[in-house]
Design a protein around this motif. Structure first.
Motif: not given
Length: 67
Positions: A1-2, A4, A26
């Motif tokens: 998963h990307h 931040r 997330y």
């Protein structure tokens, strides 16, 4: 998963600590929940130093830290 990472941490990152609600959480990837089913409803955030903090989204407390 990307994901931040949280760049500016103005709170202690430690198990049992509550984090500010300004931190973006997330959902844990399904693969992690397969390995640890108890974390099904938990979330996480990443830190700029590479650590991952798993959080109980109901209490906003850190329950585990992956280095």
């Amino acid at each position: 998963h990307h994901v931040r990472p949280v760049e500016h941490v103005n709170f202690e990152v430690d198990i049992g600590r509550r984090i500010p609600h300004t931190v973006h959480l997330y959902r844990l990837p399904p693969r992690i929940v397969e390995i640890v089913p108890a974390y099904e409803d938990y979330a996480y955030f990443a830190l700029a130093d590479g650590r991952i903090a798993i959080v109980d989204p109901y209490t906003w407390e850190i329950v585990y830290i992956l280095s």
